[in-house]
Scaffold this motif. Structure first.
Motif, PDB file in Angstrom:
ATOM      1  N   ILE A   1     -27.319 -35.037   3.392  1.00 41.49           N
ATOM      2  CA  ILE A   1     -28.191 -36.027   4.008  1.00 41.49           C
ATOM      3  C   ILE A   1     -29.412 -35.348   4.634  1.00 41.49           C
ATOM      4  O   ILE A   1     -29.280 -34.322   5.313  1.00 41.49           O
ATOM      5  CB  ILE A   1     -27.425 -36.815   5.101  1.00 41.49           C
ATOM      6  N   ASN A   2     -30.574 -35.913   4.382  1.00 40.89           N
ATOM      7  CA  ASN A   2     -31.807 -35.461   5.016  1.00 40.89           C
ATOM      8  C   ASN A   2     -31.781 -35.890   6.485  1.00 40.89           C
ATOM      9  O   ASN A   2     -31.786 -37.085   6.779  1.00 40.89           O
ATOM     10  CB  ASN A   2     -33.011 -36.082   4.308  1.00 40.89           C
ATOM     11  N   PRO A   3     -31.753 -34.930   7.437  1.00 37.53           N
ATOM     12  CA  PRO A   3     -31.633 -35.308   8.847  1.00 37.53           C
ATOM     13  C   PRO A   3     -32.935 -35.790   9.476  1.00 37.53           C
ATOM     14  O   PRO A   3     -32.942 -36.164  10.651  1.00 37.53           O
ATOM     15  CB  PRO A   3     -31.167 -34.007   9.504  1.00 37.53           C
ATOM     16  N   GLU A   4     -34.018 -35.746   8.707  1.00 37.73           N
ATOM     17  CA  GLU A   4     -35.328 -36.182   9.209  1.00 37.73           C
ATOM     18  C   GLU A   4     -35.789 -35.370  10.413  1.00 37.73           C
ATOM     19  O   GLU A   4     -36.525 -35.861  11.266  1.00 37.73           O
ATOM     20  CB  GLU A   4     -35.306 -37.682   9.542  1.00 37.73           C
ATOM     21  N   ARG A   5     -35.358 -34.138  10.478  1.00 35.98           N
ATOM     22  CA  ARG A   5     -35.780 -33.206  11.518  1.00 35.98           C
ATOM     23  C   ARG A   5     -35.531 -31.794  11.006  1.00 35.98           C
ATOM     24  O   ARG A   5     -34.802 -31.602  10.037  1.00 35.98           O
ATOM     25  CB  ARG A   5     -35.026 -33.433  12.833  1.00 35.98           C
ATOM     26  N   ALA A   6     -36.171 -30.824  11.650  1.00 39.68           N
ATOM     27  CA  ALA A   6     -35.980 -29.439  11.229  1.00 39.68           C
ATOM     28  C   ALA A   6     -34.561 -28.989  11.563  1.00 39.68           C
ATOM     29  O   ALA A   6     -33.995 -29.370  12.591  1.00 39.68           O
ATOM     30  CB  ALA A   6     -36.993 -28.540  11.918  1.00 39.68           C
ATOM     31  N   MET A   7     -33.988 -28.197  10.665  1.00 42.00           N
ATOM     32  CA  MET A   7     -32.651 -27.653  10.888  1.00 42.00           C
ATOM     33  C   MET A   7     -32.751 -26.461  11.844  1.00 42.00           C
ATOM     34  O   MET A   7     -33.407 -25.471  11.533  1.00 42.00           O
ATOM     35  CB  MET A   7     -32.028 -27.208   9.562  1.00 42.00           C
ATOM     36  N   PRO A   8     -32.112 -26.539  13.009  1.00 44.97           N
ATOM     37  CA  PRO A   8     -32.133 -25.400  13.932  1.00 44.97           C
ATOM     38  C   PRO A   8     -31.536 -24.159  13.298  1.00 44.97           C
ATOM     39  O   PRO A   8     -30.638 -24.247  12.454  1.00 44.97           O
ATOM     40  CB  PRO A   8     -31.286 -25.897  15.111  1.00 44.97           C
TER      41      PRO A   8
ATOM     42  N   LYS B   1     -32.892 -34.835  -0.143  1.00 43.03           N
ATOM     43  CA  LYS B   1     -31.625 -35.559  -0.062  1.00 43.03           C
ATOM     44  C   LYS B   1     -31.861 -36.928   0.581  1.00 43.03           C
ATOM     45  O   LYS B   1     -32.813 -37.123   1.346  1.00 43.03           O
ATOM     46  CB  LYS B   1     -30.603 -34.751   0.734  1.00 43.03           C
ATOM     47  N   PRO B   2     -30.999 -37.903   0.299  1.00 43.28           N
ATOM     48  CA  PRO B   2     -31.191 -39.235   0.882  1.00 43.28           C
ATOM     49  C   PRO B   2     -31.002 -39.229   2.393  1.00 43.28           C
ATOM     50  O   PRO B   2     -30.285 -38.393   2.943  1.00 43.28           O
ATOM     51  CB  PRO B   2     -30.108 -40.078   0.198  1.00 43.28           C
ATOM     52  N   LYS B   3     -31.663 -40.146   3.066  1.00 41.06           N
ATOM     53  CA  LYS B   3     -31.477 -40.328   4.501  1.00 41.06           C
ATOM     54  C   LYS B   3     -30.195 -41.129   4.729  1.00 41.06           C
ATOM     55  O   LYS B   3     -29.704 -41.813   3.833  1.00 41.06           O
ATOM     56  CB  LYS B   3     -32.681 -41.048   5.100  1.00 41.06           C
ATOM     57  N   PHE B   4     -29.658 -41.032   5.938  1.00 38.13           N
ATOM     58  CA  PHE B   4     -28.400 -41.723   6.214  1.00 38.13           C
ATOM     59  C   PHE B   4     -28.533 -43.223   5.946  1.00 38.13           C
ATOM     60  O   PHE B   4     -27.597 -43.870   5.477  1.00 38.13           O
ATOM     61  CB  PHE B   4     -27.949 -41.483   7.660  1.00 38.13           C
ATOM     62  N   ALA B   5     -29.682 -43.787   6.254  1.00 43.02           N
ATOM     63  CA  ALA B   5     -29.884 -45.220   6.046  1.00 43.02           C
ATOM     64  C   ALA B   5     -29.696 -45.620   4.590  1.00 43.02           C
ATOM     65  O   ALA B   5     -29.397 -46.781   4.293  1.00 43.02           O
ATOM     66  CB  ALA B   5     -31.283 -45.617   6.519  1.00 43.02           C
ATOM     67  N   GLN B   6     -29.856 -44.659   3.680  1.00 40.49           N
ATOM     68  CA  GLN B   6     -29.708 -44.949   2.252  1.00 40.49           C
ATOM     69  C   GLN B   6     -28.261 -44.833   1.770  1.00 40.49           C
ATOM     70  O   GLN B   6     -27.938 -45.320   0.676  1.00 40.49           O
ATOM     71  CB  GLN B   6     -30.599 -44.000   1.444  1.00 40.49           C
ATOM     72  N   VAL B   7     -27.422 -44.183   2.547  1.00 38.93           N
ATOM     73  CA  VAL B   7     -26.044 -43.943   2.095  1.00 38.93           C
ATOM     74  C   VAL B   7     -24.995 -44.511   3.050  1.00 38.93           C
ATOM     75  O   VAL B   7     -23.799 -44.483   2.742  1.00 38.93           O
ATOM     76  CB  VAL B   7     -25.792 -42.436   1.907  1.00 38.93           C
TER      77      VAL B   7
ATOM     78  N   LEU C   1     -21.039 -40.369  13.604  1.00 34.19           N
ATOM     79  CA  LEU C   1     -21.046 -41.443  12.603  1.00 34.19           C
ATOM     80  C   LEU C   1     -21.439 -42.771  13.234  1.00 34.19           C
ATOM     81  O   LEU C   1     -22.245 -43.526  12.665  1.00 34.19           O
ATOM     82  CB  LEU C   1     -19.671 -41.534  11.950  1.00 34.19           C
ATOM     83  N   ASN C   2     -20.895 -43.069  14.392  1.00 32.33           N
ATOM     84  CA  ASN C   2     -21.209 -44.338  15.039  1.00 32.33           C
ATOM     85  C   ASN C   2     -22.654 -44.400  15.506  1.00 32.33           C
ATOM     86  O   ASN C   2     -23.272 -45.474  15.501  1.00 32.33           O
ATOM     87  CB  ASN C   2     -20.250 -44.601  16.194  1.00 32.33           C
ATOM     88  N   ALA C   3     -23.216 -43.263  15.910  1.00 26.81           N
ATOM     89  CA  ALA C   3     -24.629 -43.254  16.281  1.00 26.81           C
ATOM     90  C   ALA C   3     -25.493 -43.579  15.063  1.00 26.81           C
ATOM     91  O   ALA C   3     -26.403 -44.420  15.137  1.00 26.81           O
ATOM     92  CB  ALA C   3     -25.009 -41.892  16.854  1.00 26.81           C
ATOM     93  N   GLU C   4     -25.207 -42.932  13.931  1.00 26.48           N
ATOM     94  CA  GLU C   4     -25.977 -43.187  12.715  1.00 26.48           C
ATOM     95  C   GLU C   4     -25.818 -44.645  12.257  1.00 26.48           C
ATOM     96  O   GLU C   4     -26.789 -45.292  11.856  1.00 26.48           O
ATOM     97  CB  GLU C   4     -25.532 -42.236  11.602  1.00 26.48           C
ATOM     98  N   LEU C   5     -24.582 -45.141  12.327  1.00 27.89           N
ATOM     99  CA  LEU C   5     -24.339 -46.530  11.912  1.00 27.89           C
ATOM    100  C   LEU C   5     -25.015 -47.515  12.852  1.00 27.89           C
ATOM    101  O   LEU C   5     -25.547 -48.549  12.415  1.00 27.89           O
ATOM    102  CB  LEU C   5     -22.828 -46.787  11.868  1.00 27.89           C
ATOM    103  N   ARG C   6     -25.014 -47.208  14.132  1.00 30.02           N
ATOM    104  CA  ARG C   6     -25.659 -48.090  15.111  1.00 30.02           C
ATOM    105  C   ARG C   6     -27.156 -48.178  14.871  1.00 30.02           C
ATOM    106  O   ARG C   6     -27.754 -49.260  14.947  1.00 30.02           O
ATOM    107  CB  ARG C   6     -25.379 -47.578  16.523  1.00 30.02           C
ATOM    108  N   TRP C   7     -27.780 -47.051  14.560  1.00 24.85           N
ATOM    109  CA  TRP C   7     -29.218 -47.052  14.292  1.00 24.85           C
ATOM    110  C   TRP C   7     -29.558 -47.862  13.053  1.00 24.85           C
ATOM    111  O   TRP C   7     -30.674 -48.354  12.911  1.00 24.85           O
ATOM    112  CB  TRP C   7     -29.718 -45.608  14.134  1.00 24.85           C
ATOM    113  N   MET C   8     -28.589 -48.012  12.154  1.00 22.56           N
ATOM    114  CA  MET C   8     -28.785 -48.818  10.954  1.00 22.56           C
ATOM    115  C   MET C   8     -28.423 -50.283  11.167  1.00 22.56           C
ATOM    116  O   MET C   8     -28.678 -51.126  10.309  1.00 22.56           O
ATOM    117  CB  MET C   8     -27.917 -48.285   9.810  1.00 22.56           C
ATOM    118  N   GLY C   9     -27.786 -50.592  12.279  1.00 19.72           N
ATOM    119  CA  GLY C   9     -27.304 -51.950  12.509  1.00 19.72           C
ATOM    120  C   GLY C   9     -26.035 -52.260  11.741  1.00 19.72           C
ATOM    121  O   GLY C   9     -25.720 -53.433  11.499  1.00 19.72           O
TER     122      GLY C   9
END
Length: 228
Positions: A43-50, A67-73, A98-106
């Motif tokens: 998944i593309n995290p949409e930020r630089a990898m530390p 890679k796809p963004k979480f919103a796509q998968v 997981l719940n944070a990513e899902l929450r941001w997607m609604g």
């Protein structure tokens, strides 16, 4: 009973501070046996990898950029896990992300009670002993030599073996090395079990083995242990 053994890799430790998921790996179990069905997604995290995360996962910005963004998968991931119990090592960490990513997607949240935490099980079974995934592999003589970097799917496959040991030992016909037929969607009726590649070390002492032999000898030639 359907279960999904799950692992995630992330850019850090806190989604509320901008950290994101970069990889999800999952293995399906049915009746405590691998079905051959897996889920794996970078998944593309949409930020630089530390840098410290790169050292752990080996996943860099160039690799993740396309890679796809979480919103796509996210929905496909939810469809895969369904209502199965989720077997996770340190479940609070993965469910939090997981719940944070899902929450941001609604999208719907994963209920905490859906998770089975193997870290908690290990700490209850072996209080005071190391309970990391590597430590449990050593305890159960599970080969994790290919785990040079943290990878979500590989860790899920290893965790599946650890989980079955934690709950009472692997089934004789359990196998994560699935055939091409399984991956093509065919049934498991053609699958045959293989011997364990590395036998478990004996769990009884020499004194106990000698005592057992002495006991059997007293039963005479009709002892069940002497019959083929």
């Amino acid at each position: 009973m359907r279960e999904v053994v799950l692992d995630t890799e992330t850019t850090g430790f806190d989604p509320e501070k901008g950290d994101r998921i970069v990889e999800i790996g999952a293995v399906e179990l049915m009746g405590h046996m691998a079905t051959g069905k897996t889920y794996h997604q970078y998944i593309n995290p949409e930020r630089a990898m530390p840098e410290e995360a790169f050292q752990v996962h080996g996943l860099g910005d160039d690799f993740l950029r396309d890679k796809p963004k979480f919103a796509q998968v996210g929905q496909a991931f939810l469809d895969f896990i369904g209502d199965a119990n989720l077997v996770i090592h340190n479940a609070a960490f993965d469910i939090k992300f997981l719940n944070a990513e899902l929450r941001w997607m609604g999208l719907p949240q994963i209920p905490w009670e859906q998770a089975i935490d193997t870290l908690e099980i290990a700490r209850k079974r072996f209080p005071g002993s190391p309970a990391s995934l590597d430590a449990l592999c050593r305890r159960f003589n599970i080969d994790n030599s290919s785990r040079t970097l943290h990878g979500a799917l590989l860790d899920s496959e290893i965790l599946a073996e650890v989980y079955l040991e934690l709950i009472g030992g692997r089934q004789p016909d359990f196998g994560l090395s699935t055939t091409a037929q399984h991956r093509a969607g065919q049934g498991s009726q053609d699958w045959t079990p293989r011997p364990r590649p590395t036998p478990l070390a004996p769990r009884i002492t020499e004194k106990e083995a000698a005592a057992h032999s002495e006991f059997v000898a007293k039963l005479g030639d009709g002892a069940l242990w002497l019959k083929s």
